[in-house]
Design a protein around this motif. Sequence first.
Motif, PDB file in Angstrom:
ATOM      1  N   LYS A 111       0.817  -1.226   0.000  1.00 42.01           N
ATOM      2  CA  LYS A 111       0.000   0.000   0.000  1.00 42.01           C
ATOM      3  C   LYS A 111       0.853   1.280   0.000  1.00 42.01           C
ATOM      4  O   LYS A 111       0.570   2.238   0.690  1.00 42.01           O
ATOM      5  CB  LYS A 111      -0.948   0.031   1.209  1.00 42.01           C
ATOM      6  CG  LYS A 111      -2.029  -1.007   1.172  1.00 42.01           C
ATOM      7  CD  LYS A 111      -3.108  -0.634   2.175  1.00 42.01           C
ATOM      8  CE  LYS A 111      -4.324  -1.512   2.095  1.00 42.01           C
ATOM      9  NZ  LYS A 111      -4.106  -2.915   2.220  1.00 42.01           N
ATOM     10  N   GLN A 112       1.904   1.249  -0.755  1.00 45.94           N
ATOM     11  CA  GLN A 112       2.712   2.470  -0.814  1.00 45.94           C
ATOM     12  C   GLN A 112       2.424   3.209  -2.104  1.00 45.94           C
ATOM     13  O   GLN A 112       2.267   2.588  -3.154  1.00 45.94           O
ATOM     14  CB  GLN A 112       4.186   2.124  -0.765  1.00 45.94           C
ATOM     15  CG  GLN A 112       4.601   1.619   0.595  1.00 45.94           C
ATOM     16  CD  GLN A 112       6.078   1.348   0.603  1.00 45.94           C
ATOM     17  OE1 GLN A 112       6.872   2.190   0.228  1.00 45.94           O
ATOM     18  NE2 GLN A 112       6.436   0.155   1.024  1.00 45.94           N
ATOM     19  N   GLU A 113       2.366   4.509  -2.004  1.00 42.29           N
ATOM     20  CA  GLU A 113       2.111   5.341  -3.177  1.00 42.29           C
ATOM     21  C   GLU A 113       3.378   5.395  -4.035  1.00 42.29           C
ATOM     22  O   GLU A 113       4.437   5.819  -3.565  1.00 42.29           O
ATOM     23  CB  GLU A 113       1.727   6.749  -2.711  1.00 42.29           C
ATOM     24  CG  GLU A 113       1.064   7.587  -3.764  1.00 42.29           C
ATOM     25  CD  GLU A 113      -0.099   6.902  -4.463  1.00 42.29           C
ATOM     26  OE1 GLU A 113      -0.082   6.907  -5.712  1.00 42.29           O
ATOM     27  OE2 GLU A 113      -0.997   6.335  -3.785  1.00 42.29           O
ATOM     28  N   LEU A 114       3.253   4.928  -5.251  1.00 39.25           N
ATOM     29  CA  LEU A 114       4.410   4.945  -6.154  1.00 39.25           C
ATOM     30  C   LEU A 114       4.326   6.210  -6.998  1.00 39.25           C
ATOM     31  O   LEU A 114       3.349   6.403  -7.727  1.00 39.25           O
ATOM     32  CB  LEU A 114       4.355   3.707  -7.041  1.00 39.25           C
ATOM     33  CG  LEU A 114       5.586   3.346  -7.854  1.00 39.25           C
ATOM     34  CD1 LEU A 114       6.787   3.119  -6.952  1.00 39.25           C
ATOM     35  CD2 LEU A 114       5.303   2.107  -8.691  1.00 39.25           C
ATOM     36  N   GLN A 115       5.327   7.063  -6.887  1.00 41.46           N
ATOM     37  CA  GLN A 115       5.298   8.289  -7.704  1.00 41.46           C
ATOM     38  C   GLN A 115       5.872   7.996  -9.084  1.00 41.46           C
ATOM     39  O   GLN A 115       6.817   7.217  -9.206  1.00 41.46           O
ATOM     40  CB  GLN A 115       6.120   9.377  -7.026  1.00 41.46           C
ATOM     41  CG  GLN A 115       5.490   9.874  -5.759  1.00 41.46           C
ATOM     42  CD  GLN A 115       5.916  11.312  -5.491  1.00 41.46           C
ATOM     43  OE1 GLN A 115       6.347  12.036  -6.379  1.00 41.46           O
ATOM     44  NE2 GLN A 115       5.784  11.720  -4.241  1.00 41.46           N
ATOM     45  N   PRO A 116       5.328   8.625 -10.107  1.00 40.58           N
ATOM     46  CA  PRO A 116       5.856   8.342 -11.446  1.00 40.58           C
ATOM     47  C   PRO A 116       7.269   8.898 -11.627  1.00 40.58           C
ATOM     48  O   PRO A 116       7.639   9.881 -10.985  1.00 40.58           O
ATOM     49  CB  PRO A 116       4.884   9.079 -12.376  1.00 40.58           C
ATOM     50  CG  PRO A 116       4.233  10.102 -11.547  1.00 40.58           C
ATOM     51  CD  PRO A 116       4.243   9.609 -10.126  1.00 40.58           C
ATOM     52  N   ILE A 119      15.967  14.124 -13.266  1.00 36.60           N
ATOM     53  CA  ILE A 119      15.092  12.967 -13.329  1.00 36.60           C
ATOM     54  C   ILE A 119      14.630  12.654 -11.911  1.00 36.60           C
ATOM     55  O   ILE A 119      15.362  12.888 -10.945  1.00 36.60           O
ATOM     56  CB  ILE A 119      15.771  11.724 -13.957  1.00 36.60           C
ATOM     57  CG1 ILE A 119      17.087  11.415 -13.252  1.00 36.60           C
ATOM     58  CG2 ILE A 119      15.974  11.889 -15.436  1.00 36.60           C
ATOM     59  CD1 ILE A 119      17.701  10.108 -13.706  1.00 36.60           C
ATOM     60  N   LYS A 120      13.418  12.171 -11.834  1.00 36.11           N
ATOM     61  CA  LYS A 120      12.903  11.793 -10.516  1.00 36.11           C
ATOM     62  C   LYS A 120      12.674  10.284 -10.536  1.00 36.11           C
ATOM     63  O   LYS A 120      11.980   9.770 -11.426  1.00 36.11           O
ATOM     64  CB  LYS A 120      11.584  12.525 -10.273  1.00 36.11           C
ATOM     65  CG  LYS A 120      11.062  12.372  -8.878  1.00 36.11           C
ATOM     66  CD  LYS A 120       9.895  13.320  -8.715  1.00 36.11           C
ATOM     67  CE  LYS A 120       9.083  13.003  -7.509  1.00 36.11           C
ATOM     68  NZ  LYS A 120       7.809  13.716  -7.548  1.00 36.11           N
ATOM     69  N   ILE A 121      13.288   9.613  -9.583  1.00 37.88           N
ATOM     70  CA  ILE A 121      13.179   8.164  -9.542  1.00 37.88           C
ATOM     71  C   ILE A 121      12.716   7.724  -8.156  1.00 37.88           C
ATOM     72  O   ILE A 121      12.661   8.531  -7.235  1.00 37.88           O
ATOM     73  CB  ILE A 121      14.532   7.479  -9.876  1.00 37.88           C
ATOM     74  CG1 ILE A 121      15.596   7.921  -8.863  1.00 37.88           C
ATOM     75  CG2 ILE A 121      14.968   7.791 -11.286  1.00 37.88           C
ATOM     76  CD1 ILE A 121      16.866   7.123  -8.946  1.00 37.88           C
ATOM     77  N   ASN A 122      12.413   6.447  -8.013  1.00 37.76           N
ATOM     78  CA  ASN A 122      12.035   5.909  -6.705  1.00 37.76           C
ATOM     79  C   ASN A 122      13.169   5.016  -6.192  1.00 37.76           C
ATOM     80  O   ASN A 122      13.621   4.122  -6.904  1.00 37.76           O
ATOM     81  CB  ASN A 122      10.747   5.097  -6.823  1.00 37.76           C
ATOM     82  CG  ASN A 122       9.578   6.008  -7.119  1.00 37.76           C
ATOM     83  OD1 ASN A 122       9.301   6.942  -6.373  1.00 37.76           O
ATOM     84  ND2 ASN A 122       8.901   5.774  -8.238  1.00 37.76           N
ATOM     85  N   ALA A 123      13.611   5.279  -4.989  1.00 35.44           N
ATOM     86  CA  ALA A 123      14.667   4.459  -4.389  1.00 35.44           C
ATOM     87  C   ALA A 123      14.141   3.894  -3.068  1.00 35.44           C
ATOM     88  O   ALA A 123      13.015   4.208  -2.651  1.00 35.44           O
ATOM     89  CB  ALA A 123      15.908   5.305  -4.153  1.00 35.44           C
ATOM     90  N   LYS A 124      14.948   3.107  -2.411  1.00 41.39           N
ATOM     91  CA  LYS A 124      14.548   2.564  -1.099  1.00 41.39           C
ATOM     92  C   LYS A 124      15.045   3.517  -0.005  1.00 41.39           C
ATOM     93  O   LYS A 124      16.189   3.976  -0.041  1.00 41.39           O
ATOM     94  CB  LYS A 124      15.175   1.190  -0.911  1.00 41.39           C
ATOM     95  CG  LYS A 124      14.887   0.561   0.435  1.00 41.39           C
ATOM     96  CD  LYS A 124      15.610  -0.770   0.573  1.00 41.39           C
ATOM     97  CE  LYS A 124      15.638  -1.202   2.024  1.00 41.39           C
ATOM     98  NZ  LYS A 124      16.392  -0.285   2.887  1.00 41.39           N
TER      99      LYS A 124
END
Length: 525
Positions: free
Chosen positions: A385-390, A405-410
């Motif tokens: 249930k985590q919101e994933l940002q594009p 660039i915008k990315i998703n990391a841990k």
Amino acid sequence: MTKDEDLQMDKTLDTAAAEGAVYFIFGATGDLARRKLFPALYSLYREGKLGDRFAIVGLARRPRTDEQFRDDVHESIREFCRYKPAEGGEWAAFAERFSYHPLDISNVDGMRQLSETTQELERRYEIPGNRLFYLALAPDLFGTVSRTLRDGGMLNSPGWHRLVIEKPFGYDYPSAERLNEEIRQVFREEEVFRIDHYLGKEMVQNIEMIRFANAFFEPLWNAGHIANVQITLAETVGVEERGAYYNKSGALRDMVQNHMLQMLTMIAMEPPSRLDPEDIRDEKVKVLRSIRTFSSPEEVRARVIRGQYAEGSSKGKPLPGYRQEESVPADSATETFFAARMFVDNFRWAGVPFYVRTGKRLPVKSTEIVVEFKNAPRNVLFARKQELQPNLLVIRVNPMEGIYIKINAKRPGNEMTIQPVVMEYCQSCLVGINTPEAYERLIFDAGRGDSTYFTRWDELAAAWQLVDPIAAAWRNNESELHFYPAGTWGPEQADALLREDGFRWWPVNGEEEDNVVWVTNSKPQ
Ligand SMILES: NC(=O)C1=CN([C@@H]2O[C@H](COP(=O)(O)OP(=O)(O)OC[C@H]3O[C@@H](n4cnc5c(N)ncnc54)[C@H](OP(=O)(O)O)[C@@H]3O)[C@@H](O)[C@H]2O)C=CC1
Ligand SMILES: O=C1O[C@H](COP(=O)(O)O)[C@@H](O)[C@H](O)[C@H]1O
């Protein structure tokens, strides 16, 4: 680029400077010449890009001696140029290349005299008859000046002749076509350089590099992976003293028909097979012709928002509404804000919305292009249930230049939680803001005959044909004019345009959300 091509490029640069030309500035007493053209010419001179064989002739009706004119040029450079005027002999060497010729552009005899003085200049500075005519004039004079140039013998010299013209090129498609016909009676298409100063901006030119030189963007550059594209050109200024022009033009003609659509084509075009100006412009015109037309007033209502700024404030300072500006009629219905959802109906972009917005009296001065990618499949993260940002690719055009660039990391720690991270290459922070201005690049390019970043007639025609139905719907009051307080992001309806599609405008100017970690060569401003 191969080594040979590299050498060829250097040679082209050298040739442009060495070949030499006389630069004629029609409208030399005007605002554009003072704020942009003289400073650009001086920067080119300081960087050796004008070479030794050049002369600059200013033309307008009001009387000026050469000395007075040189003083005006000095003042303009002092105020607006990124190089300060040199002292003493160095300045004198530059200034002596400037002369002033009082002339009403409809005067053929005056043009004949000009032809004689030009030949003297060409002899003195060993210039081989190349002549560049920059028309910093109202567009209704373009046809007349073309004819008097021809009839006054100004096109009889042995070298090349190029006409550089400013926007606006027409008021709509029929008037643009008439204007083009008039010019084409004298000049060939390849001799006409139509300025769109956005094409001279570093980061607009950089779009090609970002797209075609990066293996990880080009394969994703299509409807399969891109959710939407957002192009924002926000200005804090109001109309100020330009009401006479702006009130007839509005944001649609002032910004959308030219700068906004040009940026869109650079983002959407197919890779050209060669980096030849005509190949690039062929690809751009294909995009313009593929943009879905606004074929009915309903379409305009559904996909376009027009706004006008009302009274408001910025940083605690009260600001007048557009209708309260001195140069504007009190009942004006001219739009100072434009937002639209557009589609490029071709194979690559099927179904991808391109959102464009521009406005005066918005909260910041910023031009940015945001490419929003489609989300990765949510599988594991969705279960948590985590919101994933594009992922975003943001091209910062103006005034700050760079990309991020915008990315998703841990997020560091034991939990599998997401940390959105921005990685920015702030070009302005690295090279300073002292980079060449758009006008420098464009005058230099016109001088060496490179028309890549100028608008070809068919591009212009396609752009007018696209925006004319919008103007027609507005003229017939078939869509509402929304008011927004000066200093805000325009009417709420512009946000709703994206909300209807499940999107939102991304913040511009580095104003990202608080939970984002920025990695940058400098803090965004
Ligand atoms: N200013 C800007 O930032 C921008 C301007 N433009 C475009 O550039 C062009 C010029 O704009 P701008 O400099 O602001 O306009 P200005 O009104 O400040 O200047 C117009 C110039 O034209 C000259 N002129 C007018 N009529 C004649 C004539 N019959 N014969 C000879 N010269 C004439 C005027 O001089 P005189 O009265 O002495 O004859 C003056 O030098 C316009 O097309 C404008 O839309 C485009 C983008 C930005
Ligand atoms: O062409 C125009 O552009 C400027 C904005 O240019 P920028 O380089 O400062 O972003 C705009 O203010 C003006 O209305 C318009 O004519």
